[in-house]
Design an enzyme around this catalytic site. Structure first.
Site, PDB file in Angstrom:
ATOM      1  N   PHE A 121      45.983  37.855  32.307  1.00 36.79           N
ATOM      2  CA  PHE A 121      45.175  36.310  31.437  1.00 36.79           C
ATOM      3  C   PHE A 121      46.800  34.719  32.265  1.00 36.79           C
ATOM      4  O   PHE A 121      46.222  33.925  31.501  1.00 36.79           O
ATOM      5  CB  PHE A 121      45.806  36.150  29.885  1.00 36.79           C
ATOM      6  CG  PHE A 121      45.161  37.359  29.325  1.00 36.79           C
ATOM      7  CD1 PHE A 121      45.866  38.058  28.299  1.00 36.79           C
ATOM      8  CD2 PHE A 121      43.901  37.271  28.976  1.00 36.79           C
ATOM      9  CE1 PHE A 121      45.162  38.985  27.563  1.00 36.79           C
ATOM     10  CE2 PHE A 121      42.855  38.077  28.719  1.00 36.79           C
ATOM     11  CZ  PHE A 121      43.639  38.922  28.044  1.00 36.79           C
TER      12      PHE A 121
ATOM     13  N   ASP B 206      51.802  46.083  24.313  1.00 32.26           N
ATOM     14  CA  ASP B 206      51.385  45.882  26.521  1.00 32.26           C
ATOM     15  C   ASP B 206      53.059  46.802  26.925  1.00 32.26           C
ATOM     16  O   ASP B 206      53.341  45.425  27.955  1.00 32.26           O
ATOM     17  CB  ASP B 206      50.929  44.896  26.756  1.00 32.26           C
ATOM     18  CG  ASP B 206      50.726  44.835  28.445  1.00 32.26           C
ATOM     19  OD1 ASP B 206      50.121  46.502  28.952  1.00 32.26           O
ATOM     20  OD2 ASP B 206      49.958  44.137  29.290  1.00 32.26           O
TER      21      ASP B 206
END
Length: 995
Positions: A712, A833
């Site tokens: 991202f 994550d």
């Protein structure tokens, strides 16, 4: 009508004729039998009984066994000249099947029975005990079962008994001690138990004893020292334990000692070389022997084979091999011959020049330190195998290595060699396997490798090699495995390399700076199994010629600049198990053939520009087996992906923008209104920054300042305040990627309420527009000068590696941060994550957890409405996420467990070795506790100077790996709690810091 008298007469006459006829037949048979056995009916009938129990005679060896010949003339039979009795029955290697007749025990003059290498089944008849004259009994290499008959003890003249390679069970019978003339006892490769009985020492005539390959157990009895005539002693793979009795080393006639693959402990006598002057073969590998490998072995001037690998020998290697002129094999691998950095640590190499018959020298993983001397080139021209890998050899590789022209295998991997690879390596034209991997070699590969026409395997990965891949490698026409990964190679992939049809195992060119397109000549690699071109700068369309590589099972093209569609020719790659084409500029729809491949186990299409519907069958039916994250124009697919319905894509994209703006306002302006103190300083103020300031700080977001890239975002380094020259890290969101807005929102919400020394510190955020009027969002963090743990573990740019204490410190820091997020925040925060690339290190090597783009605040309204559909990274995300479970703190624990195992082993969870059911978790679990050193990253371990300290280090390694294994089990309730992890790691740190 006949009278009764007449009938009576006729009846009498008939019976008389029958009687005479029977007598005639009997006489005829008697004459025939007499001709066959010459009056020795017992032997004849015993042999016929032997033949009757043979069910298969493929070579028709028993066709002569009939009454047409005297049995002394039958095949395999020998008789005495005086009595014409059977003295030997020899039918070795005749393919005979059946069972052994007990009537063989009636061959009372038999001196030799040899039935080796057949397929006799059933038990060994106890009637063999009747063979009082027998001296040689060979029943080896058959399929006999049951126990060793106790009656064999009655064969009082027996000198040799060969029973090896059968299916015999039970223990060695006590009655065997009565065989007072026994010289050779070979019972290896059976299923005997009960140990080596002490009573065998009573057979003082013993010269050869072999029990190898039986699960005997127990120890070696001291009574075997009574075998004063013993020359050969073989008891490998017998589950023996304890020390080797000193009485064994007093058997001065010993020529061969072979006791490998046991659990023997203790030291070898310092005088072993003087006690065993006739020794030719010494094999004690794969035991638990300790102490110094005595220099007195130099006195064993007849020694030909020395195999002591995989023990715990320590101390400097001081054997003077110059006295062992006849030695041809030296295998000492996996020991700890640590030196003290003295100039003569490798002096033993000099002494090897007199070993003119040396064929094999293996000293890998021996903690050898120092410079490889020029005298390495003086070794025998007969040397075929040289392995010095996994040591601490440094400096340059001597050019004299080119003198060893007889070498077929050379392995110098995992050392610290520097400078260029000498061009003399091209003289080794008999080389078949060459590994120089995991060193610090620099400069070009060079054309010299093209001279190695016999080469089948070449490993140069994890070095600093630069320049072009030489086209001369195309001359290596037998090459089937080539690994040039993790170097600094540039330029195009040479066509000549791709025309090597011999490449069948794998070709790995990943982690370099290769450019250009994939040459169409790739089609010639039709038998290639694995191809990895990832992490380069390859561009253009993916050539359709790849579709002709029909044997591929692993194909990785990730992290390049490929564009266009997935070639339709890929439909021919039906044997693929792994396909990774992530992080490119590929577009178009997901091809329909991908969901029809039954073999596909892992598919990574993430971070491209694919569009359209994601299938829900085949590999796409298992969310843990594929990834499509970072493709913001995809729709449909499994519900767990949380992608928009294909017809509603435009509606869904709008909503997060407003949420992002509200979140940023909330982050910068919100005050605590509930009366509870904030976890950050109440007076802390975030500085305000504009798009223009960030543009200037990063020199226009230049590539030179780019320090990282994610799904991202891009991350740049920059200087916000020119007066302080203080670096910051600026994370610029890819707002065009679906999920980026939500990632920004998640980070804003997470950072709003958390502060901890092991969390990356946020300085400010920016929500603005760029000079073209496009939305612009960025987060500004404290700069971490030592970058990520991933780089320290896997980047070839890092010449120094993390030592053990640093690794445990980092793991403790990460666990402490997780404990804070899970248990000590007002709202539980799930990171989502956790992986090495998200663990950053400051100037003092303190670990900081960063990248909260996938974070969840459990129980918050934001969490309920901001799911991105992305749940972690393949390899680190727990299995329950792939089954649709929501993100939980215990999921973070799983990711931490995998991270811990990667940090300790140096292996990624997606490593190519993890297939066919093997995973990083299972790889580590199987090593516990006895083989822990085998799985630990070589760079992590600095072996200690004393045995006690080395044991402490090993205990710490076992304890650490157990934590990782416990955290990464599939079942969430069985995972270790993070607060327990912190306590255990603190304890391990305390032990290591006090060694």
């Amino acid at each position: 009508m006949k009278s009764p008298q007449a009938l009576s007469y006729l009846s009498y006459a008939f019976h008389i004729s029958i009687l005479f006829y029977g007598l005639a037949i009997t006489c005829l048979i008697s004459a025939t039998v007499s001709a066959s056995y010459d009056g020795n009916e017992t032997d004849y009938l015993a042999l016929l009984s032997f033949k009757s129990m043979i069910t298969q005679d493929p070579y028709q060896v028993l066709t002569t066994w009939n009454h047409s010949f005297h049995f002394c003339d039958w095949s395999g039979i020998s008789c005495g000249k005086r009595h014409r009795r059977v003295t030997a029955l020899q039918l070795d290697s005749q393919g005979l099947e059946g069972s052994l007749s007990p009537h063989v025990g009636n061959l009372s003059f038999l001196r030799k029975l040899s039935l080796s290498k057949n397929s006799f089944q059933g038990t060994i008849p106890h009637e063999l005990g009747r063979l009082s004259r027998i001296r040689h009994l060979y029943l080896d290499d058959n399929e006999f079962s049951g126990v060793i008959p106790t009656n064999l003890s009655r064969c009082s003249n027996l000198e040799e008994l060969w029973l090896y390679q059968n299916e015999l069970t039970g223990s060695i019978p006590k009655e065997m001690s009565l065989l007072s003339k026994l010289v050779v006892l070979v019972i290896q490769e059976n299923k005997l138990t009960g140990g080596i009985p002490p009573f065998l020492g009573n057979i003082t005539t013993m010269e050869v004893f072999s029990a190898r390959g039986n699960p005997l157990g127990g120890n070696i009895p001291d009574t075997l020292g009574l075998w004063k005539s013993l020359t050969q002693f073989y008891c490998g793979v017998c589950r023996l334990y304890g020390s080797i009795p000193h009485s064994i080393f007093n058997l001065s006639l010993l020529v061969n000692i072979s006791l490998p693959y046991n659990h023997l402990t203790g030291n070898l006598p310092s005088e072993i070389g003087y006690q065993l002057p006739n020794l030719e073969y010494l094999q004690l590998n794969h035991n638990e022997l300790t102490g110094v490998l005595s220099p007195s072995i130099s006195n064993c001037s007849k020694l030909k084979h020395l195999e002591m690998g995989n023990n715990s020998f320590s101390g400097k290697l001081t054997i003077n091999f110059s006295k062992l002129g006849g030695i041809y094999v030296i295998l000492l691998e996996n020991n700890n011959f640590h030196g003290r950095g003295e100039a003569d640590d490798m002096r033993f190499i000099e002494s090897l020049k007199n070993c003119t018959k040396l064929v094999k020298l293996q000293l890998y993983n021996c903690n050898l330190r120092g410079v490889l001397p020029l005298s390495i080139g003086n070794l025998s021209d007969q040397l075929r195998f040289l392995n010095l890998a996994k040591n601490q050899l440094f400096g340059s590789l001597p050019s004299s290595i080119g003198n060893l022209v007889g070498l077929t295998t050379l392995d110098l991997g995992s050392n610290r060699f520097k400078t260029n690879i000498p061009t003399t390596i091209g003289k080794l034209q008999n080389l078949q396997r060459l590994s120089l991997s995991r060193n610090q070699f620099s400069g070009p590969i060079g054309d010299a490798f093209g001279n190695l026409s016999m080469l089948t395997e070449l490993y140069l990965h994890f070095n600093k090699l630069s320049d072009l891949i030489p086209s001369s490698l195309g001359n290596c026409e037998k090459l089937n495995a080539l690994d040039l990964s993790n170097n600094r190679l540039t330029g195009n992939i040479p066509k000549q390399l791709l025309q090597l049809s011999s490449l069948t195992y794998y070709l790995d060119l990943s982690q370099n700076n290769l450019s250009g397109s994939i040459p169409s000549e790739i089609k010639d690699l039709k038998m290639l199994s694995g191809l990895d071109l990832s992490h380069n700068k390859l561009s253009g369309i993916i050539t359709s010629s790849l579709g002709e590589c029909i044997s591929l099972t692993i194909l990785s093209l990730s992290s390049n600049i490929f564009e266009g569609i997935i070639p339709p020719s890929f439909s021919s790659l039906k044997g693929l198990k792994v396909l990774d084409i992530s992080q490119n500029d590929l577009s178009g729809k997901i091809p329909q053939f991908l969901d029809k491949w039954n073999s596909l186990e892992l598919l990574n299409l993430s971070f491209n520009d694919f569009e359209g519907e994601v299938p829900v069958v085949g590999v796409f039916a298992n969310a843990s087996a594929f990834s499509v994250m970072g493709n913001n124009r995809l729709c449909g697919g499994l519900v767990t992906l949380e992608l928009p319905k294909c017809k509603e894509t435009r509606i869904i994209v709008i909503a997060p923008t407003l949420l992002v703006v509200l979140c940023c306002v909330y982050l910068l302006c919100k005050k605590k209104r509930n009366g509870q103190p904030s976890q950050s300083s109440g007076s802390e103020q975030f500085m305000k920054v504009s798009y223009n300031q960030l543009l200037k700080a990063t020199d226009g977001f230049s590539v030179a300042n780019l320090i990282g890239e994610g799904g991202f975002s891009y991350v740049y380094k920059g200087i916000l305040d020119s007066n302080t020259d203080k670096l910051v890290a600026i994370k610029v969101l890819h707002l065009q990627n679906r999920g980026a807005q939500k990632s920004f929102l998640a980070e804003c919400e997470a950072w709003r309420s958390i502060r901890h020394r092991n969390l990356l510190k946020i300085i400010t955020s920016c929500s603005s527009v760029d000079f073209q009027g496009n939305d612009f969002k960025a987060l500004v963090y404290e700069f971490m000068p030592n970058e990520s743990v991933h780089n320290w573990l896997h980047s070839s740019a890092y010449t120094s590696k993390l030592i053990l204490l640093q690794r445990i410190n980092i793991l403790r820091d990460v666990a402490t941060a997780l404990d804070y997020l899970h248990n000590r925040c007002q709202t539980t925060i799930v990171h989502g994550d956790l992986k090495p690339s998200n663990i950053l290190l400051d100037a003092d090597m303190v670990a900081h957890v960063g990248d909260f783009g996938l974070a969840r605040l459990l129980g918050s309204e934001l969490n309920q409405n901001s799911s991105t559909g992305v749940k972690g990274t393949i390899g680190y995300a727990p299995p329950e996420y792939g089954l649709g479970s929501g993100m939980t703190s215990i999921g973070d624990v799983y990711s931490f467990g995998i991270l811990l195992l990667e940090v300790m082993t140096g292996k990624k969870p997606t490593d190519d070795m993890f297939n066919d059911g093997l995973s990083l978790h299972k790889f580590a679990y199987m090593a516990l506790p006895d083989h822990i050193i085998d799985v630990i990253d070589d760079d992590a371990i600095v072996l200690q100077s004393t045995e006690a300290n080395a044991m402490k280090v090993e205990e710490c390694l076992v304890a650490t790996i157990k934590i990782g294994v416990s955290c990464s089990v599939d079942s969430p309730p069985q995972r270790m709690k993070i607060e327990t992890v912190v306590i255990e790691l603190e304890r391990i740190l305390h032990v290591l810091q006090n060694i």
